[in-house]
Design a protein around this motif. Structure first.
Motif, PDB file in Angstrom:
ATOM      1  N   ARG A 168       0.845  -1.198   0.000  1.00  0.00           N
ATOM      2  CA  ARG A 168       0.000   0.000   0.000  1.00  0.00           C
ATOM      3  C   ARG A 168       0.883   1.251   0.000  1.00  0.00           C
ATOM      4  NH1 ARG A 168      -3.427  -1.188   4.142  1.00  0.00           N
ATOM      5  NH2 ARG A 168      -4.972  -2.042   2.739  1.00  0.00           N
ATOM      6  N   TRP A 169       1.936   1.283   0.839  1.00  0.00           N
ATOM      7  CA  TRP A 169       2.820   2.442   0.947  1.00  0.00           C
ATOM      8  C   TRP A 169       3.553   2.698  -0.374  1.00  0.00           C
ATOM      9  CZ3 TRP A 169       8.078   3.533   0.665  1.00  0.00           C
ATOM     10  CH2 TRP A 169       8.464   4.766   1.197  1.00  0.00           C
ATOM     11  N   LEU A 170       4.044   1.652  -1.011  1.00  0.00           N
ATOM     12  CA  LEU A 170       4.777   1.818  -2.269  1.00  0.00           C
ATOM     13  C   LEU A 170       3.927   2.453  -3.366  1.00  0.00           C
ATOM     14  CD1 LEU A 170       6.733  -1.555  -2.449  1.00  0.00           C
ATOM     15  CD2 LEU A 170       7.756   0.735  -2.349  1.00  0.00           C
ATOM     16  N   PHE A 171       2.617   2.205  -3.321  1.00  0.00           N
ATOM     17  CA  PHE A 171       1.730   2.682  -4.388  1.00  0.00           C
ATOM     18  C   PHE A 171       0.868   3.876  -3.978  1.00  0.00           C
ATOM     19  CE2 PHE A 171       3.078  -1.329  -5.993  1.00  0.00           C
ATOM     20  CZ  PHE A 171       3.036  -1.208  -7.368  1.00  0.00           C
ATOM     21  N   ALA A 172       1.069   4.386  -2.767  1.00  0.00           N
ATOM     22  CA  ALA A 172       0.278   5.527  -2.300  1.00  0.00           C
ATOM     23  C   ALA A 172       0.877   6.838  -2.792  1.00  0.00           C
ATOM     24  CB  ALA A 172       0.222   5.529  -0.773  1.00  0.00           C
ATOM     25  N   PRO A 173       0.063   7.730  -3.336  1.00  0.00           N
ATOM     26  CA  PRO A 173       0.572   9.033  -3.766  1.00  0.00           C
ATOM     27  C   PRO A 173       1.212   9.783  -2.593  1.00  0.00           C
ATOM     28  CG  PRO A 173      -1.648   8.692  -4.590  1.00  0.00           C
ATOM     29  CD  PRO A 173      -1.373   7.588  -3.598  1.00  0.00           C
ATOM     30  N   ASP A 174       2.340  10.415  -2.863  1.00  0.00           N
ATOM     31  CA  ASP A 174       3.056  11.195  -1.857  1.00  0.00           C
ATOM     32  C   ASP A 174       3.403  12.532  -2.502  1.00  0.00           C
ATOM     33  OD1 ASP A 174       4.960  12.411  -0.194  1.00  0.00           O
ATOM     34  OD2 ASP A 174       5.855  10.498   0.384  1.00  0.00           O
ATOM     35  N   GLU A 175       2.689  13.579  -2.083  1.00  0.00           N
ATOM     36  CA  GLU A 175       2.882  14.902  -2.686  1.00  0.00           C
ATOM     37  C   GLU A 175       4.308  15.406  -2.531  1.00  0.00           C
ATOM     38  OE1 GLU A 175      -0.037  17.659  -1.287  1.00  0.00           O
ATOM     39  OE2 GLU A 175      -1.689  16.317  -1.792  1.00  0.00           O
ATOM     40  N   SER A 176       5.012  14.951  -1.501  1.00  0.00           N
ATOM     41  CA  SER A 176       6.369  15.432  -1.279  1.00  0.00           C
ATOM     42  C   SER A 176       7.374  14.810  -2.249  1.00  0.00           C
ATOM     43  CB  SER A 176       6.801  15.179   0.168  1.00  0.00           C
ATOM     44  OG  SER A 176       6.972  13.790   0.408  1.00  0.00           O
ATOM     45  N   LEU A 177       6.996  13.762  -2.976  1.00  0.00           N
ATOM     46  CA  LEU A 177       7.963  13.146  -3.904  1.00  0.00           C
ATOM     47  C   LEU A 177       8.056  13.867  -5.258  1.00  0.00           C
ATOM     48  CD1 LEU A 177       7.597   9.361  -3.124  1.00  0.00           C
ATOM     49  CD2 LEU A 177       9.604  10.778  -2.801  1.00  0.00           C
ATOM     50  N   PRO A 178       7.117  14.267  -5.975  1.00  0.00           N
ATOM     51  CA  PRO A 178       5.704  13.873  -6.063  1.00  0.00           C
ATOM     52  C   PRO A 178       5.556  12.522  -6.764  1.00  0.00           C
ATOM     53  CG  PRO A 178       6.201  15.432  -7.774  1.00  0.00           C
ATOM     54  CD  PRO A 178       7.475  15.258  -6.957  1.00  0.00           C
ATOM     55  N   GLY A 179       4.359  11.993  -6.679  1.00  0.00           N
ATOM     56  CA  GLY A 179       4.082  10.674  -7.251  1.00  0.00           C
ATOM     57  C   GLY A 179       4.037   9.636  -6.153  1.00  0.00           C
ATOM     58  N   THR A 180       4.258   8.401  -6.509  1.00  0.00           N
ATOM     59  CA  THR A 180       4.266   7.313  -5.537  1.00  0.00           C
ATOM     60  C   THR A 180       5.704   6.898  -5.258  1.00  0.00           C
ATOM     61  OG1 THR A 180       4.178   5.582  -7.215  1.00  0.00           O
ATOM     62  CG2 THR A 180       2.052   6.450  -6.430  1.00  0.00           C
ATOM     63  N   PRO A 181       5.954   6.268  -4.124  1.00  0.00           N
ATOM     64  CA  PRO A 181       7.310   5.790  -3.862  1.00  0.00           C
ATOM     65  C   PRO A 181       7.840   4.854  -4.951  1.00  0.00           C
ATOM     66  CG  PRO A 181       6.091   5.843  -1.815  1.00  0.00           C
ATOM     67  CD  PRO A 181       5.103   6.146  -2.923  1.00  0.00           C
TER      68      PRO A 181
END
Length: 124
Positions: free
Chosen positions: A90-103
């Motif tokens: 779930r974490w690997l595919f969750a959007p992360d605005e600080s990256l941006p994108g997913t891990p």
């Protein structure tokens, strides 16, 4: 030899549109026996899930003939932070605005250092 059922698997928490590969195809792509894929999952270097009863992996975890650079280390950090295989996926595919994108997108675009920093912070 251990049974396939002893392989730790994640629940299928991904969007049905996410392409997955059966472990046999992953083994072929990586040029290794299927038993090596099973061992890599047991050792925490790869992550597997079941979709429609079949043991598989998201296709984006494989980059040509090898796992995505930085994936194994990231999985280790997540496991050390207490994440289950399902939570890791779930974490690997969750959007992360600080990256941006997913891990996983960041790992695939050679931004592993940023991903690992975020994974390390989860342990604190």
């Amino acid at each position: 030899m251990s049974s396939v059922s002893s392989i730790p698997t994640a629940d299928d928490v991904l969007d049905p549109q996410v392409d997955v590969l059966p472990v046999e195809e992953v083994a072929t792509a990586l040029g290794v026996p299927v038993s090596r894929i099973y061992q890599s999952v047991r050792d925490g270097h790869l992550i597997a899930m079941r979709r429609a009863g079949q043991l598989c992996m998201p296709a984006v975890l494989i980059d040509g003939s090898e796992p995505v650079k930085g994936l194994s280390g990231t999985l280790t950090l997540l496991r050390d932070a207490g994440y289950t295989p399902t939570e890791m996926l779930r974490w690997l595919f969750a959007p992360d605005e600080s990256l941006p994108g997913t891990p996983i997108d960041a790992l695939r675009s050679n931004r592993g250092r940023e991903v690992k920093r975020r994974a390390q912070a989860l342990g604190f």
